[in-house]
Write a protein that holds these residues in place. Structure first.
Motif, short mmCIF file in Angstrom:
data_model
loop_
_atom_site.label_atom_id
_atom_site.label_comp_id
_atom_site.label_asym_id
_atom_site.label_seq_id
_atom_site.Cartn_x
_atom_site.Cartn_y
_atom_site.Cartn_z
N VAL A 619 0.75 -1.46 0.17
CA VAL A 619 0.31 -0.01 -0.07
C VAL A 619 1.07 1.30 0.19
CG1 VAL A 619 -1.66 1.48 1.16
CG2 VAL A 619 -1.69 -0.99 0.75
N ILE A 620 1.85 1.45 0.67
CA ILE A 620 2.64 2.42 0.72
C ILE A 620 3.24 2.78 -0.56
CG2 ILE A 620 4.87 3.08 1.61
CD1 ILE A 620 4.83 1.30 4.37
N LEU A 621 3.62 1.75 -1.07
CA LEU A 621 4.03 1.09 -2.80
C LEU A 621 3.43 2.33 -3.77
CD1 LEU A 621 6.46 -1.18 -2.86
CD2 LEU A 621 7.30 0.47 -2.39
N GLU A 622 2.15 2.19 -3.11
CA GLU A 622 1.35 2.58 -4.24
C GLU A 622 1.16 3.60 -4.54
OE1 GLU A 622 -2.69 1.06 -3.37
OE2 GLU A 622 -2.67 -0.42 -3.33
N ASN A 623 1.89 4.37 -3.22
CA ASN A 623 1.81 6.28 -3.35
C ASN A 623 0.10 6.83 -2.85
OD1 ASN A 623 3.34 8.66 -2.88
ND2 ASN A 623 3.16 9.19 -4.82
N ALA A 624 -0.84 6.29 -3.65
CA ALA A 624 -1.74 7.05 -3.13
C ALA A 624 -2.27 7.86 -2.10
CB ALA A 624 -3.22 5.64 -2.82
N PRO A 625 -3.27 8.90 -2.62
CA PRO A 625 -3.06 10.11 -2.04
C PRO A 625 -3.78 10.14 -0.59
CG PRO A 625 -4.82 10.46 -3.76
CD PRO A 625 -3.80 8.76 -4.07
#
Length: 884
Positions: A619-625
């Motif tokens: 989830v961190i690597l998704e760099n989602a807002p």
């Protein structure tokens, strides 16, 4: 070129061509002026530049600054909708010179813009100057070619601007437009100047003095320029309309209101349409800048604005919440110039919908009660203050709404009685607080809260700001001053420092003012929403009423943000791996680590922990807002938001969501803490520890970002060193070490066996330890080099070897302590008790007691040097018992 967006861009582009830097509009919550509730003029963001407290990399600037005037000194709220030009929210176009150009260039730029770029007719324009500003008078004649009668001298303070009682100040020159004889009113300075005919649309401020004391001014070394042009006003002039509400921007918003309600926007309900359109802008921009509805401070002003519009929406016949449905129209009109509207659209819509849903319940209930209570009142009479307070306290009906509802009937409210009831309630609340188990010393905070109100928290959007000291304490007593070297507590009217709550530690940082420097060691909450700074004055002194620059420790806050957001991700990952029964039972969010306690009936395995860590890092690597919304607590929990253990929630809650998902975000939690902007800002998360803290409660500890990187690098170095010592590749190190440990265990077993044989006289030349006493065999030996745990097994072997008799073995350890074991073969246990022998031996060894069974007992003592004496005592007792 007459649309609002075109006018704005033309203004900014013009000044860019003339060497100015475009400065984006600052927040409506002023960070650099704690005396203001909202940014209310274009120069507010540049205040410290004008005073010399701040240096920037440009000397010319231009901006379109969003402004709000709806609270405090600048409060236009009650006039909005009923006049042509009053607004709660407006835009101020401006150009600024910080010691670069002065009057001549400012007038030249203004004249060139309005004539050549905006195309306003010369014969409709006139200006004012301060009565003794002959320089400005002459420049207008020279540049614009005005006759003397079109340059009006004004002697009042209207044409002299000052920042305060002291500080930069200077004369003004206002530019007016004659809208024609059809409108009532005379030119500025005339008896009928308040009419609408002559409209002031641009004010040029010439900052040329510093007010050092009442009646004393000195010239500024670097005179500056500050101008302000109301965008809505210039748009009305250029579009040929007399009311700001008839410009293209407002017509689009009013059309959206009319489409939603089916009510003619130009009919009898025209004011309601205008109020909704105006208040929509103010509400949306305030929410986008981090202000949320509340019962105090900025949040209360926002709530008043929202509810005034919502009241008029109901008057237009809207049966369902209306305001939130108008947000897309506002974003279409203003989103290009102000991208924060688009970014915050979901939050704005949810906040408006929630507030209007709740307000409609309040309004329906309150109006019914108000109608009943005021039925027999007539024009000029007052509603009882007790009734007004009951509406406020029991039914959530604000006083100003009661007053507005009665205004049409010309009925007032007994405000004195209302205030008395309010004071009585506060006194009772304070009494309840001090009697609720809180320490008596905590009551001082309740008194301060009554006096200064809640602290405005700015820390969701800012890490630096200015604030005014409203309370100082030392040793539990209020003070006027804290001096260098003194510790105490400090309260500000507003602060970016987060106060410890929800598991997140309080912020630290620095407060400054001139020679004064104050270190903030912690920030805590008192009586709900009073933020208290635990401080040490390092230099100078701090006084009540002093304005301070506030600076949160950025590096520490950044690490806290990452750890707090990682806690949310780990919580959800644990639920995915272990099951939905996982629930938070406590947490710590610190700058160097995070700790998370959760319900789970058994220890978490290595494989499960690895899976949890993998999910969180994906989830961190998704760099989602990371998004924040305001919701009703019940609605938030129903939507899947997770509540934090031990937290108390009000009717409205902040909902933090992060991570992309097919249908919904990965994590949704109720949380008042600070978080990263995007999940990628966490960097990585590494679980570094696990333990059980109570029955059914497990704990994990983790690090993020730089701390995690350092931790993993340290572990990698240790592994590299181990692989070198083992002379094996890193990937084979574990197997190699396991083999060596197994080999060591084997050797230790062999060594122990050899030592036991040696100790028991296994050598051919060894002295035999067996003697016969009164016809009973006694195996008696003192040994060393054998583990105490092996003494019993040695005694069993000795019993087997002698067949019938008593065995006494004393083992002496390296530290001098001794253990003694006595065994009696089964045929002799009726006559001899092993417990008696070991108690006697223990006494000789300096110990007490001992225990076991008649056939085998064990004891010990600190004096191993007395081993031979203890064995002799056993032999003596055996002889006595055998003879009896």
């Amino acid at each position: 070129m007459s649309g609002v967006n075109e006018i704005r861009s033309t203004f900014l582009d013009y000044f860019v061509r003339n060497g100015h830097s475009v400065v984006q509009s600052s927040s409506l919550v002023p960070r650099n002026d704690p005396t203001l509730m909202f940014t209310n003029a274009g120069m507010v963001p540049f205040k410290n530049v004008f005073t010399g407290a701040e240096k920037r990399d440009y000397v010319r600037a231009t901006s379109s600054q969003k402004c709000v005037r709806a609270g405090g000194k600048h409060n236009d709220l009650d006039n909005v909708g009923y006049t042509a030009r009053h607004h709660t929210f407006f835009e101020m176009l401006g150009n600024f010179s910080f010691g670069d150009y002065f009057k001549e260039q400012a007038i030249l730029l203004a004249w060139d813009l309005i004539i050549k770029e905006f195309g306003l007719p010369r014969d409709r324009l006139l200006v004012t100057v301060y009565h003794d500003d002959n320089e400005a008078f002459g420049l207008w004649k020279k540049i614009a070619g005005f006759s003397d009668d079109r340059i009006i001298r004004i002697a009042s303070s209207d044409n002299f601007w000052s920042m305060g009682e002291t500080g930069p100040c200077g004369p003004c020159s206002e530019i007016f437009y004659d809208q024609g004889e059809a409108l009532r009113g005379g030119p500025p300075g005339s008896p009928d100047e308040d009419g609408d005919r002559f409209l002031e649309f641009w004010n040029l401020v010439f900052m040329q003095y510093e007010q050092v004391a009442p009646g004393e001014r000195i010239p500024l070394p670097r005179p500056s320029i500050d101008t302000g042009m109301g965008l809505e006003r210039i748009a009305a002039l250029m579009q040929g309309v007399h009311s700001n509400f008839d410009i293209d921007l407002f017509r689009a918003l009013i059309r959206a209101v009319a489409d939603a309600t089916g009510v003619d926007p130009d009919g009898p309900m025209q004011a309601s349409h205008r109020i909704i359109a105006d208040h929509l802008r103010a509400s949306a921009f305030l929410v986008a800048d981090g202000v949320l509805p509340a019962n105090e401070g900025r949040g209360y002003v926002l709530r008043r604005i929202m509810r005034r519009a919502m009241r008029h929406a109901q008057m237009l016949g809207a049966r369902d919440p209306l305001m939130w449905r108008l947000v897309p129209a506002l974003v279409r009109e203003m989103g290009a110039a102000f991208p924060e509207l688009g970014r915050a659209q979901a939050l704005i819509e949810e906040t408006l919908k929630l507030e209007e849903t709740r307000f409609r319940v309040t309004l329906t209930r309150g109006l019914a009660i108000l109608d009943e209570e005021s039925r027999n009142l007539h024009e000029g009479q007052n509603l009882s203050g007790d009734v007004a307070f009951k509406l406020y306290d029991t039914y959530g009906f604000p006083l100003d709404l009661t007053q507005e509802a009665l205004r049409a009937r010309k009925i007032g409210v007994d405000k004195d009685r209302f205030d008395t009831a309010m004071a009585r309630q506060r006194a009772e609340a304070r009494k309840a607080w001090t009697g609720s188990g809180e320490a008596a010393t905590e009551s001082v905070w309740f008194a301060i809260k009554d006096k200064v109100g809640a602290t405005e928290f700015l820390g969701y959007e800012a890490e630096s700001a200015e604030g005014i000291v409203v309370a100082l304490l030392r040793d539990g007593v209020e003070q006027d001053t804290l001096r260098a070297g003194e510790k105490g507590f400090l309260v500000l009217n507003q602060t970016p420092f987060y106060a410890e709550s929800g598991g997140q530690v309080g912020d630290t940082g620095i407060l400054r003012a001139g020679a004064t420097r104050i270190r903030v060691e912690n920030t805590v909450k008192k009586v709900g929403d009073l933020f208290v700074h635990d401080v040490v004055v390092e230099q100078g002194e701090v006084k009540n009423g002093m304005a301070l620059e506030l600076e949160v420790d950025h590096e520490r806050r950044t690490a806290i943000r990452a750890n707090h957001s990682a806690t949310h991700l780990l919580h959800e990952a644990l639920r995915e791996v272990l099951g939905d029964h996982v629930a938070q039972k406590g947490s710590l969010v610190a700058p160097d680590r995070l700790r998370f306690d959760f319900a789970h009936p058994k220890p978490v395995t290595d494989q499960e922990l690895a899976e949890v860590e993998d999910i969180a890092n994906r989830v961190i690597l998704e760099n989602a807002p990371v998004a924040t919304r305001l919701m009703a607590v019940d609605e938030a929990i129903t939507s899947g938001a997770r509540a934090l253990f031990g937290e108390k929630y009000g009717d409205e809650v902040r909902v933090v969501s992060m991570g992309a998902g097919a249908r919904h975000p990965f994590s949704i939690e109720l949380c008042g803490g600070v978080h990263v902007s995007r999940t990628g800002d966490i960097g990585l998360v590494s679980i570094v520890g696990r333990s059980a803290v109570a029955a059914g409660v497990q704990r994990i500890e983790a690090k993020t970002g730089e701390a995690a990187r350092r931790h993993l690098n340290a572990e990698a170095r240790v592994l590299h060193d181990l692989s070198g010592l083992l002379r094996a590749p890193v990937e084979d190190a574990a197997d190699r070490l396991s083999a060596l440990l197994e080999e060591r265990k084997k050797l230790e077993r062999e060594l122990a066996e050899a030592r036991k044989k040696l100790a028991m006289g296994g050598g051919a030349a060894s002295e035999q330890p067996i003697q016969e006493i009164a016809g009973v065999k006694l195996f008696s030996r003192a040994i060393s080099g054998v583990e105490m745990k092996d003494l019993k097994s040695l005694a069993d072997e000795a019993k087997q070897s002698i067949g019938s008799g008593v065995v006494a073995i004393i083992g002496v350890a390296e530290d001098g302590r001794a253990g003694v074991v006595v065994g009696v073969t089964p045929d002799l246990t009726k006559k001899f008790n092993a417990v008696d022998f070991v108690r006697l031996a223990s006494e000789k060894l300096g110990g007490k007691g001992g225990g076991g069974r008649p056939d085998m007992a064990q004891a010990g003592g600190p004096d191993g040097a007395a081993a031979d004496q203890a064995l002799a005592a056993i032999a003596e007792m055996l002889e006595q018992r055998a003879a009896s």
